[in-house]
Structure formats: structure tokens, C-alpha cells
Scaffold this motif. Sequence first.
Motif, mmCIF file in Angstrom:
data_model
loop_
_atom_site.group_PDB
_atom_site.id
_atom_site.type_symbol
_atom_site.label_atom_id
_atom_site.label_comp_id
_atom_site.label_asym_id
_atom_site.label_seq_id
_atom_site.Cartn_x
_atom_site.Cartn_y
_atom_site.Cartn_z
ATOM 1 N N ASP A 23 0.872 -1.169 -0.048
ATOM 2 C CA ASP A 23 -0.131 0.070 -0.090
ATOM 3 C C ASP A 23 0.810 1.300 0.162
ATOM 4 N N PRO A 24 0.616 2.338 -0.876
ATOM 5 C CA PRO A 24 1.463 3.300 -1.022
ATOM 6 C C PRO A 24 1.434 4.262 0.542
ATOM 7 N N VAL A 25 0.340 4.292 1.209
ATOM 8 C CA VAL A 25 0.326 4.991 2.381
ATOM 9 C C VAL A 25 1.163 4.489 3.353
ATOM 10 N N ARG A 26 0.989 3.248 3.495
ATOM 11 C CA ARG A 26 1.881 2.413 4.284
ATOM 12 C C ARG A 26 3.328 2.433 4.254
ATOM 13 N N LEU A 27 3.753 2.273 2.757
ATOM 14 C CA LEU A 27 5.142 2.435 2.225
ATOM 15 C C LEU A 27 5.610 3.965 2.645
ATOM 16 N N GLU A 28 4.799 4.746 2.544
ATOM 17 C CA GLU A 28 5.426 6.327 2.865
ATOM 18 C C GLU A 28 5.654 6.196 4.265
ATOM 19 N N SER A 36 13.530 9.272 9.859
ATOM 20 C CA SER A 36 13.264 9.963 10.846
ATOM 21 C C SER A 36 13.522 9.196 12.270
ATOM 22 N N GLY A 37 13.618 7.650 12.246
ATOM 23 C CA GLY A 37 13.686 7.153 13.482
ATOM 24 C C GLY A 37 12.483 7.148 14.160
ATOM 25 N N GLU A 38 12.305 7.135 15.209
ATOM 26 C CA GLU A 38 10.911 7.144 15.988
ATOM 27 C C GLU A 38 10.148 8.241 16.153
ATOM 28 N N MET A 39 8.864 8.056 15.955
ATOM 29 C CA MET A 39 8.155 9.429 15.763
ATOM 30 C C MET A 39 6.867 8.823 16.342
ATOM 31 N N THR A 40 5.970 10.017 16.682
ATOM 32 C CA THR A 40 4.716 9.885 17.396
ATOM 33 C C THR A 40 3.604 9.488 15.912
ATOM 34 N N ALA A 44 3.999 11.149 12.200
ATOM 35 C CA ALA A 44 4.155 9.966 11.071
ATOM 36 C C ALA A 44 2.778 10.046 10.164
ATOM 37 N N GLY A 45 1.890 10.478 10.783
ATOM 38 C CA GLY A 45 0.622 10.681 9.868
ATOM 39 C C GLY A 45 0.404 12.299 9.352
ATOM 40 N N ASP A 46 1.227 13.256 9.484
ATOM 41 C CA ASP A 46 1.229 14.490 9.053
ATOM 42 C C ASP A 46 1.392 14.330 7.518
ATOM 43 N N GLU A 47 0.457 15.127 6.862
ATOM 44 C CA GLU A 47 0.633 15.410 5.224
ATOM 45 C C GLU A 47 0.749 13.901 4.625
ATOM 46 N N LEU A 48 -0.135 12.881 4.986
ATOM 47 C CA LEU A 48 -0.293 11.475 4.318
ATOM 48 C C LEU A 48 -1.562 11.833 3.632
ATOM 49 N N LYS A 52 -7.192 10.455 10.628
ATOM 50 C CA LYS A 52 -6.436 9.977 11.832
ATOM 51 C C LYS A 52 -7.035 8.603 11.847
ATOM 52 N N SER A 53 -8.111 8.167 11.469
ATOM 53 C CA SER A 53 -8.705 6.692 11.717
ATOM 54 C C SER A 53 -8.102 5.946 10.664
ATOM 55 N N THR A 54 -7.951 6.426 9.547
ATOM 56 C CA THR A 54 -7.369 5.691 8.279
ATOM 57 C C THR A 54 -5.876 5.375 8.655
ATOM 58 N N ALA A 55 -5.060 6.310 9.003
ATOM 59 C CA ALA A 55 -3.644 6.373 9.576
ATOM 60 C C ALA A 55 -3.628 5.436 10.649
ATOM 61 N N SER A 56 -4.690 5.268 11.626
ATOM 62 C CA SER A 56 -4.430 4.155 12.709
ATOM 63 C C SER A 56 -4.464 2.895 12.020
ATOM 64 N N HIS A 57 -5.333 2.655 11.157
ATOM 65 C CA HIS A 57 -5.652 1.315 10.621
ATOM 66 C C HIS A 57 -4.315 1.096 9.816
ATOM 67 N N HIS A 58 -3.641 1.864 9.166
ATOM 68 C CA HIS A 58 -2.475 1.670 8.683
ATOM 69 C C HIS A 58 -1.134 1.109 9.626
ATOM 70 N N TYR A 59 -1.257 1.925 10.743
ATOM 71 C CA TYR A 59 -0.297 1.501 11.516
ATOM 72 C C TYR A 59 -0.721 0.302 12.180
ATOM 73 N N ARG A 60 -1.769 -0.114 12.495
ATOM 74 C CA ARG A 60 -2.104 -1.368 13.140
ATOM 75 C C ARG A 60 -1.503 -2.667 11.650
ATOM 76 N N ILE A 61 -1.885 -2.185 10.589
ATOM 77 C CA ILE A 61 -1.483 -3.429 9.768
ATOM 78 C C ILE A 61 0.253 -3.539 9.616
ATOM 79 N N LEU A 62 0.756 -2.444 9.633
ATOM 80 C CA LEU A 62 2.312 -2.554 9.679
ATOM 81 C C LEU A 62 2.612 -3.102 10.825
ATOM 82 N N ARG A 63 2.073 -2.913 11.908
ATOM 83 C CA ARG A 63 2.435 -3.379 13.251
ATOM 84 C C ARG A 63 2.136 -4.909 13.444
ATOM 85 N N GLU A 64 1.059 -5.572 13.137
ATOM 86 C CA GLU A 64 0.634 -6.713 12.687
ATOM 87 C C GLU A 64 1.649 -7.567 12.115
#
Length: 105
Positions: A23-28, A36-40, A44-48, A52-64
Motif C-alpha cells: 500500500d502506498p500510504v503504508r510504504l510512505e 526519521s527514526g522514532e516518531m509519534t 508520522a501521519g502528518d501530510e499523508l 486519523k482513523s485511516t492512519a491508525s488502520h495503516h499503523y495496525r496493519i504494519l504493526r501486526e
Amino acid sequence: MRPLFHPTVEDIQLTEVLRALSDPVRLEIVIRLAVSGEMTCGDAGDELGVHKSTASHHYRILREAGILRTKQEGRLKFLSLRRDDLDARFPGLLDSVLSATHAAA
């Protein structure tokens, strides 16, 4: 609050990593963390260009998938790449994806 699921190194599956990175958003998000290393989550979601809920979904997919580690400190969640774990499981994969992405840009 219950702890977030992070697969063990042995449980990280190549198909799930590649699916998450397709997914292009997750790759970004991964590219931003690699630079940048560690980010909040907010940084990390700025300018995507997603809610916010969609960004959270992408974070969950990447984490899992085993790509990100999420650490909670108070009300903030910090994201970081699990580079060492990915390199141990699939040597060179993350570097190849990141260099191919930079070459395409």
C-alpha cells in the motif's frame, strides 16, 4: 489498556510483510520512519492525506505484519521500525524495498 500485539521475530511472515508494504500510504510511513527514526503517530501521519482513523488502520496493519513497533507513553504512541527483527528474519529485504523506492522517486 491492553498491550498491543507485536508478532515475535519467528512469527513474522514474508507474505504479510509484502502485503503491508504494497500500500502506498503504508510504504510512505515506513520511509518516514526509516529517515526519521522514532516518531509519534501524529507526526508520522502528518501530510499523508488520510484521516486519523485511516492512519491508525495503516499503523495496525504494519504493526501486526511485524514491520513497526508501537510504544505507548502516557497519551502518546511512538512508532519505530523493527529493522533489526526484519533484518534477522529476512536479511536485506527492508533495505531493498527502501532503495527501490528511492530509485523510483
